[in-house]
Design an enzyme around this catalytic site. Sequence first.
Site, short mmCIF file in Angstrom:
data_model
loop_
_atom_site.label_atom_id
_atom_site.label_comp_id
_atom_site.label_asym_id
_atom_site.label_seq_id
_atom_site.Cartn_x
_atom_site.Cartn_y
_atom_site.Cartn_z
N ASP A 17 0.85 -1.19 0.00
CA ASP A 17 0.00 0.00 0.00
C ASP A 17 0.89 1.25 0.00
OD1 ASP A 17 -3.22 0.54 0.99
OD2 ASP A 17 -1.80 2.21 1.10
N ILE A 18 0.51 2.24 -0.78
CA ILE A 18 1.32 3.45 -0.92
C ILE A 18 1.27 4.31 0.36
CG2 ILE A 18 -0.42 5.06 -1.85
CD1 ILE A 18 1.65 5.77 -4.04
N ASN A 77 -12.96 -3.21 2.46
CA ASN A 77 -13.86 -2.06 2.63
C ASN A 77 -14.85 -2.06 1.47
OD1 ASN A 77 -12.49 -1.12 4.94
ND2 ASN A 77 -10.98 -0.05 3.68
N GLN A 95 -14.54 2.65 1.38
CA GLN A 95 -13.85 2.26 0.15
C GLN A 95 -13.51 3.50 -0.68
OE1 GLN A 95 -15.90 -0.72 -2.18
NE2 GLN A 95 -14.19 -0.93 -3.64
N HIS A 144 -10.25 -5.11 -3.28
CA HIS A 144 -8.91 -5.35 -2.72
C HIS A 144 -9.03 -5.76 -1.27
CE1 HIS A 144 -9.95 -1.07 -2.45
NE2 HIS A 144 -9.31 -1.05 -1.29
N LEU A 145 -8.15 -6.67 -0.91
CA LEU A 145 -8.08 -7.14 0.47
C LEU A 145 -6.85 -6.49 1.12
CD1 LEU A 145 -9.01 -9.00 2.76
CD2 LEU A 145 -7.67 -10.83 1.72
N HIS A 146 -7.09 -5.75 2.20
CA HIS A 146 -5.98 -5.19 2.97
C HIS A 146 -5.43 -6.29 3.89
CE1 HIS A 146 -6.90 -0.78 2.35
NE2 HIS A 146 -8.10 -1.28 2.08
P1 AMP Z 1 -9.82 1.52 0.32
O1 AMP Z 1 -10.10 2.70 1.20
O2 AMP Z 1 -10.18 0.20 0.98
O3 AMP Z 1 -10.44 1.66 -1.05
O4 AMP Z 1 -8.25 1.45 0.17
C1 AMP Z 1 -7.57 1.92 -0.95
C2 AMP Z 1 -6.12 1.78 -0.64
O5 AMP Z 1 -5.38 1.94 -1.84
C3 AMP Z 1 -5.59 2.81 0.36
O6 AMP Z 1 -5.05 2.16 1.50
C4 AMP Z 1 -4.54 3.57 -0.44
O7 AMP Z 1 -3.43 3.95 0.34
C5 AMP Z 1 -4.18 2.55 -1.51
N1 AMP Z 1 -3.62 3.13 -2.73
C6 AMP Z 1 -4.12 4.16 -3.45
N2 AMP Z 1 -3.33 4.40 -4.52
C7 AMP Z 1 -2.31 3.50 -4.47
C8 AMP Z 1 -1.18 3.23 -5.27
N3 AMP Z 1 -0.90 3.97 -6.39
N4 AMP Z 1 -0.35 2.24 -4.91
C9 AMP Z 1 -0.58 1.50 -3.81
N5 AMP Z 1 -1.66 1.70 -3.01
C10 AMP Z 1 -2.50 2.68 -3.33
#
Ligand code: AMP
Length: 112
Positions: free
Chosen positions: A30-31, A85, A92, A98-100
């Site tokens: 995750d970024i 989420n 979300q 996506h699975l965290h």
């Molecule tokens: P969600 O809130 O469950 O949709 O989580 C989206 C996740 O994507 C967040 O934790 C962000 O930090 C992550 N994210 C967004 N852009 C990127 C990216 N370019 N590379 C890696 N993770 C990302």
Amino acid sequence: MNDCLFCKMVRGEIKPDIVFENDHVLAFNDINPQAPVHVLVIPKRHIATMNELDDAYLGGEVLKAAVNLAKKLNIADDGYRTVFNCNQHGGQAVYHLHLHLLGGRQMAWPPG
Ligand code: AMP
Ligand code: ZN
């Protein structure tokens, strides 16, 4: 071609920090990590949210990849959290399933 951020990663147009890949799933750091380990596991096929998950095999591949990564990243024994989420109340932000996978510190419960 769609504009989905995670589909762009699957196509190689954006290069995330990939930690695992097979025919079905992609996993990357995750970024904006919320824990020492914070990996996102996504199906390669575009599925917007949990509500659209129509493939139990693919869902299983996402779960299996997360468990294998937890072991590989040495957080399996201490424990970890996995989160999908969904939509607004779920928080979300990216509308590609996506699975965290979160670990490496104590998690709070209940979540905020
Ligand atoms: P969600 O809130 O469950 O949709 O989580 C989206 C996740 O994507 C967040 O934790 C962000 O930090 C992550 N994210 C967004 N852009 C990127 C990216 N370019 N590379 C890696 N993770 C990302
Ligand atoms: Zn997508």
